[in-house]
Design a protein around this motif. Structure first.
Motif, PDB file in Angstrom:
ATOM      1  N   GLY A 101      58.471  97.573  75.557  1.00 29.02           N
ATOM      2  CA  GLY A 101      58.754  98.408  76.703  1.00 29.02           C
ATOM      3  C   GLY A 101      58.734  97.644  78.013  1.00 29.02           C
ATOM      4  N   SER A 102      59.029  98.359  79.071  1.00 25.10           N
ATOM      5  CA  SER A 102      59.046  97.786  80.417  1.00 25.10           C
ATOM      6  C   SER A 102      58.797  98.909  81.403  1.00 25.10           C
ATOM      7  CB  SER A 102      60.400  97.132  80.692  1.00 25.10           C
ATOM      8  OG  SER A 102      60.459  96.606  82.000  1.00 25.10           O
ATOM      9  N   PHE A 110      70.119  96.311  88.168  1.00 23.60           N
ATOM     10  CA  PHE A 110      70.273  97.628  88.761  1.00 23.60           C
ATOM     11  C   PHE A 110      70.523  97.514  90.265  1.00 23.60           C
ATOM     12  CE2 PHE A 110      69.178 101.780  90.380  1.00 23.60           C
ATOM     13  CZ  PHE A 110      69.647 102.647  89.398  1.00 23.60           C
ATOM     14  N   GLU A 111      69.752  96.660  90.936  1.00 27.04           N
ATOM     15  CA  GLU A 111      69.944  96.482  92.376  1.00 27.04           C
ATOM     16  C   GLU A 111      71.306  95.858  92.677  1.00 27.04           C
ATOM     17  OE1 GLU A 111      66.496  94.718  94.316  1.00 27.04           O
ATOM     18  OE2 GLU A 111      65.186  95.725  92.876  1.00 27.04           O
ATOM     19  N   LYS A 112      71.711  94.911  91.850  1.00 23.95           N
ATOM     20  CA  LYS A 112      73.020  94.263  92.036  1.00 23.95           C
ATOM     21  C   LYS A 112      74.154  95.280  91.907  1.00 23.95           C
ATOM     22  CE  LYS A 112      76.211  91.360  89.464  1.00 23.95           C
ATOM     23  NZ  LYS A 112      76.414  90.624  88.209  1.00 23.95           N
ATOM     24  N   TYR A 113      74.125  96.076  90.834  1.00 25.20           N
ATOM     25  CA  TYR A 113      75.208  97.041  90.609  1.00 25.20           C
ATOM     26  C   TYR A 113      75.195  98.155  91.638  1.00 25.20           C
ATOM     27  CZ  TYR A 113      76.208  94.830  86.112  1.00 25.20           C
ATOM     28  OH  TYR A 113      76.565  93.945  85.120  1.00 25.20           O
ATOM     29  N   HIS A 114      74.015  98.533  92.116  1.00 22.84           N
ATOM     30  CA  HIS A 114      73.952  99.579  93.129  1.00 22.84           C
ATOM     31  C   HIS A 114      74.529  99.083  94.448  1.00 22.84           C
ATOM     32  CE1 HIS A 114      71.810 102.304  96.063  1.00 22.84           C
ATOM     33  NE2 HIS A 114      72.449 103.153  95.276  1.00 22.84           N
ATOM     34  N   THR A 131      71.595  98.277  82.045  1.00 26.80           N
ATOM     35  CA  THR A 131      70.460  98.667  82.888  1.00 26.80           C
ATOM     36  C   THR A 131      69.597  99.753  82.253  1.00 26.80           C
ATOM     37  OG1 THR A 131      71.850 100.245  84.100  1.00 26.80           O
ATOM     38  CG2 THR A 131      71.613  98.039  85.042  1.00 26.80           C
ATOM     39  N   THR A 132      69.816 100.070  80.984  1.00 20.82           N
ATOM     40  CA  THR A 132      68.974 101.056  80.318  1.00 20.82           C
ATOM     41  C   THR A 132      67.697 100.390  79.800  1.00 20.82           C
ATOM     42  OG1 THR A 132      70.010 100.698  78.161  1.00 20.82           O
ATOM     43  CG2 THR A 132      70.984 102.379  79.574  1.00 20.82           C
ATOM     44  N   LEU A 133      66.603 101.154  79.783  1.00 17.42           N
ATOM     45  CA  LEU A 133      65.344 100.618  79.266  1.00 17.42           C
ATOM     46  C   LEU A 133      65.435 100.316  77.776  1.00 17.42           C
ATOM     47  CD1 LEU A 133      62.556 102.659  81.056  1.00 17.42           C
ATOM     48  CD2 LEU A 133      62.898 100.200  81.138  1.00 17.42           C
ATOM     49  N   GLY A 134      66.309 101.027  77.066  1.00 11.22           N
ATOM     50  CA  GLY A 134      66.475 100.783  75.639  1.00 11.22           C
ATOM     51  C   GLY A 134      67.062  99.431  75.322  1.00 11.22           C
ATOM     52  N   PRO A 149      62.863 100.054  62.494  1.00  9.21           N
ATOM     53  CA  PRO A 149      63.126 100.871  63.679  1.00  9.21           C
ATOM     54  C   PRO A 149      62.955 100.058  64.960  1.00  9.21           C
ATOM     55  CG  PRO A 149      60.936 101.328  62.838  1.00  9.21           C
ATOM     56  CD  PRO A 149      61.593 100.414  61.843  1.00  9.21           C
ATOM     57  N   GLU A 150      63.701 100.429  65.991  1.00 12.84           N
ATOM     58  CA  GLU A 150      63.506  99.792  67.297  1.00 12.84           C
ATOM     59  C   GLU A 150      63.291 100.887  68.330  1.00 12.84           C
ATOM     60  OE1 GLU A 150      65.763  99.872  69.915  1.00 12.84           O
ATOM     61  OE2 GLU A 150      67.658 100.445  68.993  1.00 12.84           O
ATOM     62  N   ILE A 151      62.216 100.711  69.123  1.00 11.61           N
ATOM     63  CA  ILE A 151      61.775 101.731  70.074  1.00 11.61           C
ATOM     64  C   ILE A 151      61.570 101.085  71.433  1.00 11.61           C
ATOM     65  CG2 ILE A 151      60.011 103.467  70.576  1.00 11.61           C
ATOM     66  CD1 ILE A 151      59.161 103.106  67.560  1.00 11.61           C
ATOM     67  N   SER A 152      62.028 101.749  72.468  1.00 13.86           N
ATOM     68  CA  SER A 152      61.764 101.301  73.838  1.00 13.86           C
ATOM     69  C   SER A 152      61.080 102.437  74.594  1.00 13.86           C
ATOM     70  CB  SER A 152      63.058 100.928  74.557  1.00 13.86           C
ATOM     71  OG  SER A 152      63.690  99.833  73.948  1.00 13.86           O
ATOM     72  N   HIS A 153      60.264 102.093  75.567  1.00 14.90           N
ATOM     73  CA  HIS A 153      59.648 103.134  76.374  1.00 14.90           C
ATOM     74  C   HIS A 153      59.147 102.541  77.687  1.00 14.90           C
ATOM     75  CE1 HIS A 153      55.984 101.523  74.321  1.00 14.90           C
ATOM     76  NE2 HIS A 153      55.491 101.666  75.537  1.00 14.90           N
TER      77      HIS A 153
END
Length: 384
Positions: A101-102, A110-114, A131-134, A149-153
């Motif tokens: 996770g992060s 995210f800042e660059k694309y925004h 830019t997704t946490l997954g 399984p792979e899990i992000s959070h």
């Protein structure tokens, strides 16, 4: 816990370096890895990766054309994951789970694309998927070709230790034999640092130690951000190659009084530490690696909670944030690294500006704490 869980590998990339030997060597030195650096338009204290660590990340980035578009938070995690799998003796394509996770995820991208969108009202094709946490766990699963399984959070600063909880739960349930768990963070970006400064918790210190984590006499907040990633490999049972054994896990969430603070006596930490102890006598715990972010209230409330639980005999207390900064979602796992190194080397690593004398003849049990915005505390009890 009724069933032992072995930690069979540990790998990280951080301001301390890219190997356990390098990290331990840097822990033996009193100096820190914080530098004053221009981030955006302002100078700030930060703890960046070392030069040779950044070179290794660039090599990884160049190893596959698809990796060139990934954020550093993903690349750091992939680097540490490769090393952890190698240490554990796991093979590409093995059936193991991944939970990484992060707190903030792909902050730089995210800042660059925004900014790109604000300028042109358009953005790049890869702006959303990168830019997704997954992204983190899914790219590790891709890179290591795992079938599990792979899990992000994201559970803010306790993210990495929540990954440990998840890995333990999957293994104990019988749904997996082994799990890779960890956290990764690349938060040294203008907007991320500006957010911390807006909370008035960021360090303005000009002393020898810009982050005064665990200094309960400090008069100002001294949090400093760092970057890095760290991974553990978990396996069921007592393994011959175990670096340490997870003896207890604890977690708790308390009702918020404020968006960022926990109670004066950190009730969430009291409950998580008590749960992690289980039937273990508190006097058996030799060291606690505290969350201790370097803020006045955060450090003191955690110390108050420890005093409540360990009434008769206080363990030795330490933290690594004075040395490598606060790595948000990765911080709990980098604290686990310090704990495991102390168990392995049988040497206490204290905080140089505090009057601490190690009286421990042996270090047999170490507790690691982490808590994030939202009062979600986790405590892990490790033993040799």
């Amino acid at each position: 816990m009724s069933q032992s869980i072995s930690i069979t590998a540990l790998a990280s990339i951080s301001p301390l370096g890219i190997s356990l030997e390098e990290s331990w060597g840097n822990y033996l030195r009193d100096g820190h890895h914080l530098v004053e650096k221009k981030i955006g338009d302002a100078k700030s204290w930060v703890a960046p990766l070392s030069g040779h660590a950044k070179e290794e990340v660039e090599k990884l980035k160049a190893s596959d054309p698809k990796y060139k578009s990934l954020d550093n938070s993903v690349l750091y995690a992939m680097f540490a994951a490769r090393k952890a799998m190698e240490m554990a003796g796991w093979k590409l394509g093995d059936n193991f789970g991944v939970n990484v996770g992060s707190s903030r995820g792909a902050t730089a991208l995210f800042e660059k694309y925004h900014q790109e969108f604000l300028r042109s009202k358009r953005t790049s094709t890869l702006a959303s998927p990168t830019t997704t946490l997954g992204n983190i766990s899914s790219w590790i699963a891709h890179d290591l070709k795992t079938e599990g399984p792979e899990i992000s959070h994201s559970i803010t600063c306790s993210t990495a230790l929540h990954a440990v909880l998840n890995g333990v739960a999957w293994i104990k349930s019988g749904m997996a034999e082994k799990f890779m768990v960890g956290g990764s963070e690349a938060p040294l970006t203008p907007f991320t640092i500006a957010q911390m400064k807006a909370l008035k918790i960021y360090s303005k210190e000009q002393s020898d130690y810009p982050c005064r984590a665990l200094d309960l006499e400090k008069k100002t907040n001294t949090m400093v951000l760092g970057e890095g990633a760290s991974m553990l490999c978990l396996e069921k049972g007592n393994k011959d190659n175990a670096l340490a054994v997870i003896e207890g896990i604890g977690y708790a969430t308390e009702i918020l009084q404020h968006n960022i603070s926990i109670s004066t006596e950190a009730e969430c930490f009291q409950r998580s530490m008590q749960m992690a102890l289980g039937s273990t006598d508190p006097e058996e715990v030799d060291v606690i690696v505290m969350h201790a972010p370097g803020t006045i209230k955060g450090d003191l409330s955690e110390k108050n909670a420890i005093s409540k639980i360990f009434r008769n005999k206080m363990p030795l207390l330490t933290t690594n944030k004075w040395k490598i900064g606060h790595t948000f979602g990765a911080s709990g796992m980098l604290s686990m690294e310090l704990a495991i190194l102390m168990l392995k080397q049988q040497q206490f690593i204290g905080v140089p500006y505090l009057d601490q004398k190690s009286t421990a003849k042996k270090i047999n049990k170490v507790m690691v704490n982490a808590v994030g915005f939202g009062g979600n505390a986790v405590s892990i009890l490790l033993s040799r």
